[in-house]
Design a protein around this motif. Structure first.
Motif, PDB file in Angstrom:
ATOM      1  N   ASP A   1       0.831  -1.211   0.000  1.00 14.89           N
ATOM      2  CA  ASP A   1       0.000   0.000   0.000  1.00 14.89           C
ATOM      3  C   ASP A   1       0.866   1.261   0.000  1.00 14.89           C
ATOM      4  O   ASP A   1       0.591   2.233  -0.709  1.00 14.89           O
ATOM      5  CB  ASP A   1      -0.944  -0.003   1.205  1.00 14.89           C
ATOM      6  N   MET A   2       1.929   1.232   0.797  1.00 11.66           N
ATOM      7  CA  MET A   2       2.819   2.390   0.847  1.00 11.66           C
ATOM      8  C   MET A   2       3.613   2.548  -0.441  1.00 11.66           C
ATOM      9  O   MET A   2       3.888   3.670  -0.877  1.00 11.66           O
ATOM     10  CB  MET A   2       3.740   2.296   2.058  1.00 11.66           C
ATOM     11  N   MET A   3       3.959   1.424  -1.074  1.00  8.28           N
ATOM     12  CA  MET A   3       4.660   1.524  -2.353  1.00  8.28           C
ATOM     13  C   MET A   3       3.735   2.099  -3.430  1.00  8.28           C
ATOM     14  O   MET A   3       4.191   2.837  -4.310  1.00  8.28           O
ATOM     15  CB  MET A   3       5.198   0.160  -2.776  1.00  8.28           C
ATOM     16  N   ALA A   4       2.457   1.787  -3.363  1.00  8.57           N
ATOM     17  CA  ALA A   4       1.502   2.393  -4.292  1.00  8.57           C
ATOM     18  C   ALA A   4       1.437   3.902  -4.076  1.00  8.57           C
ATOM     19  O   ALA A   4       1.385   4.679  -5.037  1.00  8.57           O
ATOM     20  CB  ALA A   4       0.122   1.767  -4.108  1.00  8.57           C
ATOM     21  N   SER A   5       1.453   4.317  -2.811  1.00  4.51           N
ATOM     22  CA  SER A   5       1.421   5.750  -2.510  1.00  4.51           C
ATOM     23  C   SER A   5       2.687   6.447  -2.985  1.00  4.51           C
ATOM     24  O   SER A   5       2.639   7.568  -3.515  1.00  4.51           O
ATOM     25  CB  SER A   5       1.226   5.958  -1.000  1.00  4.51           C
ATOM     26  N   ILE A   6       3.834   5.776  -2.805  1.00  2.00           N
ATOM     27  CA  ILE A   6       5.102   6.328  -3.295  1.00  2.00           C
ATOM     28  C   ILE A   6       5.061   6.478  -4.812  1.00  2.00           C
ATOM     29  O   ILE A   6       5.422   7.521  -5.374  1.00  2.00           O
ATOM     30  CB  ILE A   6       6.279   5.407  -2.903  1.00  2.00           C
ATOM     31  N   PHE A   7       4.617   5.419  -5.492  1.00  2.00           N
ATOM     32  CA  PHE A   7       4.597   5.454  -6.953  1.00  2.00           C
ATOM     33  C   PHE A   7       3.707   6.585  -7.455  1.00  2.00           C
ATOM     34  O   PHE A   7       4.086   7.331  -8.372  1.00  2.00           O
ATOM     35  CB  PHE A   7       4.105   4.115  -7.513  1.00  2.00           C
ATOM     36  N   MET A   8       2.540   6.730  -6.871  1.00  2.00           N
ATOM     37  CA  MET A   8       1.616   7.771  -7.328  1.00  2.00           C
ATOM     38  C   MET A   8       2.139   9.157  -6.958  1.00  2.00           C
ATOM     39  O   MET A   8       1.981  10.120  -7.734  1.00  2.00           O
ATOM     40  CB  MET A   8       0.235   7.537  -6.732  1.00  2.00           C
ATOM     41  N   LYS A   9       2.803   9.283  -5.800  1.00  2.00           N
ATOM     42  CA  LYS A   9       3.366  10.569  -5.375  1.00  2.00           C
ATOM     43  C   LYS A   9       4.433  11.041  -6.360  1.00  2.00           C
ATOM     44  O   LYS A   9       4.467  12.214  -6.753  1.00  2.00           O
ATOM     45  CB  LYS A   9       3.975  10.421  -3.978  1.00  2.00           C
ATOM     46  N   VAL A  10       5.286  10.111  -6.788  1.00  2.00           N
ATOM     47  CA  VAL A  10       6.398  10.467  -7.668  1.00  2.00           C
ATOM     48  C   VAL A  10       5.942  10.612  -9.117  1.00  2.00           C
ATOM     49  O   VAL A  10       6.360  11.536  -9.821  1.00  2.00           O
ATOM     50  CB  VAL A  10       7.523   9.427  -7.561  1.00  2.00           C
ATOM     51  N   SER A  11       5.098   9.700  -9.574  1.00  2.00           N
ATOM     52  CA  SER A  11       4.708   9.670 -10.991  1.00  2.00           C
ATOM     53  C   SER A  11       3.554  10.589 -11.328  1.00  2.00           C
ATOM     54  O   SER A  11       3.422  11.063 -12.456  1.00  2.00           O
ATOM     55  CB  SER A  11       4.333   8.246 -11.398  1.00  2.00           C
ATOM     56  N   GLY A  12       2.654  10.797 -10.359  1.00  4.42           N
ATOM     57  CA  GLY A  12       1.432  11.541 -10.637  1.00  4.42           C
ATOM     58  C   GLY A  12       0.416  10.727 -11.413  1.00  4.42           C
ATOM     59  O   GLY A  12      -0.629  11.245 -11.814  1.00  4.42           O
ATOM     60  N   LYS A  13       0.672   9.416 -11.586  1.00  2.21           N
ATOM     61  CA  LYS A  13      -0.212   8.534 -12.352  1.00  2.21           C
ATOM     62  C   LYS A  13      -1.081   7.689 -11.429  1.00  2.21           C
ATOM     63  O   LYS A  13      -0.660   7.299 -10.343  1.00  2.21           O
ATOM     64  CB  LYS A  13       0.604   7.626 -13.271  1.00  2.21           C
ATOM     65  N   TYR A  14      -2.282   7.383 -11.910  1.00  6.03           N
ATOM     66  CA  TYR A  14      -3.220   6.617 -11.091  1.00  6.03           C
ATOM     67  C   TYR A  14      -2.645   5.239 -10.779  1.00  6.03           C
ATOM     68  O   TYR A  14      -2.248   4.500 -11.679  1.00  6.03           O
ATOM     69  CB  TYR A  14      -4.568   6.475 -11.796  1.00  6.03           C
ATOM     70  N   THR A  15      -2.608   4.921  -9.503  1.00  6.63           N
ATOM     71  CA  THR A  15      -1.997   3.678  -9.032  1.00  6.63           C
ATOM     72  C   THR A  15      -2.920   3.010  -8.022  1.00  6.63           C
ATOM     73  O   THR A  15      -3.522   3.683  -7.184  1.00  6.63           O
ATOM     74  CB  THR A  15      -0.638   3.963  -8.357  1.00  6.63           C
ATOM     75  N   ILE A  16      -3.023   1.692  -8.121  1.00  4.71           N
ATOM     76  CA  ILE A  16      -3.728   0.930  -7.105  1.00  4.71           C
ATOM     77  C   ILE A  16      -2.771  -0.086  -6.508  1.00  4.71           C
ATOM     78  O   ILE A  16      -1.748  -0.422  -7.098  1.00  4.71           O
ATOM     79  CB  ILE A  16      -4.977   0.206  -7.659  1.00  4.71           C
ATOM     80  N   SER A  17      -3.123  -0.538  -5.325  1.00  8.34           N
ATOM     81  CA  SER A  17      -2.396  -1.633  -4.694  1.00  8.34           C
ATOM     82  C   SER A  17      -3.316  -2.846  -4.650  1.00  8.34           C
ATOM     83  O   SER A  17      -4.539  -2.707  -4.586  1.00  8.34           O
ATOM     84  CB  SER A  17      -2.001  -1.232  -3.267  1.00  8.34           C
ATOM     85  N   THR A  18      -2.720  -4.034  -4.708  1.00 13.17           N
ATOM     86  CA  THR A  18      -3.531  -5.249  -4.603  1.00 13.17           C
ATOM     87  C   THR A  18      -4.132  -5.393  -3.212  1.00 13.17           C
ATOM     88  O   THR A  18      -5.038  -6.195  -3.002  1.00 13.17           O
ATOM     89  CB  THR A  18      -2.692  -6.481  -4.953  1.00 13.17           C
ATOM     90  N   GLY A  19      -3.637  -4.615  -2.270  1.00 12.76           N
ATOM     91  CA  GLY A  19      -4.282  -4.407  -0.984  1.00 12.76           C
ATOM     92  C   GLY A  19      -4.663  -5.652  -0.217  1.00 12.76           C
ATOM     93  O   GLY A  19      -3.868  -6.584  -0.062  1.00 12.76           O
ATOM     94  N   ASP A  20      -5.911  -5.695   0.247  1.00 16.24           N
ATOM     95  CA  ASP A  20      -6.379  -6.770   1.106  1.00 16.24           C
ATOM     96  C   ASP A  20      -7.205  -7.816   0.371  1.00 16.24           C
ATOM     97  O   ASP A  20      -7.921  -8.596   1.002  1.00 16.24           O
ATOM     98  CB  ASP A  20      -7.207  -6.200   2.263  1.00 16.24           C
ATOM     99  N   GLN A  21      -7.112  -7.844  -0.951  1.00 17.67           N
ATOM    100  CA  GLN A  21      -7.829  -8.897  -1.681  1.00 17.67           C
ATOM    101  C   GLN A  21      -7.252 -10.274  -1.341  1.00 17.67           C
ATOM    102  O   GLN A  21      -7.983 -11.255  -1.276  1.00 17.67           O
ATOM    103  CB  GLN A  21      -7.783  -8.654  -3.187  1.00 17.67           C
ATOM    104  N   VAL A  22      -5.951 -10.335  -1.096  1.00 14.89           N
ATOM    105  CA  VAL A  22      -5.339 -11.605  -0.694  1.00 14.89           C
ATOM    106  C   VAL A  22      -5.865 -12.024   0.682  1.00 14.89           C
ATOM    107  O   VAL A  22      -6.268 -13.176   0.882  1.00 14.89           O
ATOM    108  CB  VAL A  22      -3.802 -11.487  -0.684  1.00 14.89           C
TER     109      VAL A  22
END
Length: 302
Positions: free
Chosen positions: A122-143
């Motif tokens: 989840d935090m890596m998704a936030s990092i990616f979106m913060k740096v890229s500005g592109k819409y990002t999701i995390s696979t989150g709690d589906q597992v």
């Protein structure tokens, strides 16, 4: 035409890519890794499997990020894996630098939806979106959601498709079962199961699998493929993935039941009971606090 980029071809990256390509709904796939020869040899493995299934998907394995172009979906599994006894958050500093580097490069050649798998996911998704500005999701709690459903089905000795419900919050030890959503044969589970036992299982089984098998691969690889498929085929399934939430001065990724298709949403958060909604708010605050503290330890924007 659907093209998917897979960034990272370690165990989990290989499992996700294999499951996705065997689904027959991808026209092109690019497999990227920094390890010499690995993506190219994995390409051959996939070509052999595709030949057996009579599937015409075109595959390219590469050590050059420049080859990852024009993808509709980019799945990011790059980074160091979780080891026995390690909390997902322990990986933050090392993997954040890798993810930030990818976030600066991938959007130059890909107008894609980005699906984060690297931990702490989840935090890596936030990092990616913060740096890229592109819409990002995390696979989150589906597992965790599927782990919960499978355990309840086993305890009650019913087919797993009789069990519904979701896990939310942050992926990992802070995930919470959203009990107001959990049903068996469309009836609330109530006292049919020991809720504390279910919660212990959902949080402890990943570590147990890692100790015995070296990593959690087959379950997550299959579950994450379903997320990819729902996006690509616009299936609009309800899943508990982490998508962007705006909290104070940051974008944070917290899981809650949400419709997953080519677009993400709407969320079903408003249908949860007060206790479950409180848990999600608490998870968001906890996420934000640790995330901000961790950001101060690295210079991801440098």
């Amino acid at each position: 035409m659907t093209k998917i980029g897979f960034i990272g071809t370690g165990k989990i990256g290989q499992t996700i890519a294999f499951n996705t390509l065997m689904g027959g709904y991808v026209d092109e796939a690019v497999l990227y890794d920094i390890i010499p020869d690995l993506p190219e040899k994995f390409e051959h493995e996939l070509r052999h499997a595709l030949a057996s299934r009579r599937l015409k998907t075109e595959v390219l394995g590469t050590n050059s990020l420049d080859d990852v172009t024009s993808c509709d979906v980019v799945v990011v599994t790059a980074g160091k894996p979780r080891k026995p006894g390690m909390d997902r958050r322990d990986l933050f500093v090392e993997n954040a630098k890798i993810i930030a580097s990818l976030a600066k490069e991938l959007p130059k050649r890909n107008d894609a939806i980005y699906v984060m798998v690297s931990n702490p996911v989840d935090m890596m998704a936030s990092i990616f979106m913060k740096v890229s500005g592109k819409y990002t999701i995390s696979t989150g709690d589906q597992v965790e959601t599927m782990r919960m459903r499978s355990f309840i089905a086993k305890k009650l000795k019913v087919p797993v498709n009789y069990v519904n419900g979701y896990v939310g919050g942050e992926h990992g030890d802070d995930a919470v079962i959203l009990w107001s959503t959990v049903t068996v044969k469309d009836q609330l589970v109530g006292d049919k199961v020991d809720k504390e036992e279910v919660e212990r299982y959902v949080k402890s089984i990943p570590g147990d699998i890692i100790k015995a098998m070296g990593g959690t691969t087959w379950g997550p690889g299959t579950i994450i493929e379903e997320i990819i498929r729902s996006i690509v085929l616009n299936e609009n399934k309800v899943m508990s993935i982490a998508f962007p939430h705006y909290f104070e001065d940051e974008i944070v990724h917290i899981s809650e039941p949400v419709v997953v298709g080519r677009k993400i949403g709407p969320s079903l958060e408003s249908l949860l009971d007060e206790k479950d909604r409180w848990h999600l708010i608490s998870a968001t605050k906890d996420f934000y606090s640790f995330y901000k503290e961790s950001l101060n330890r690295i210079q991801i924007l440098a």
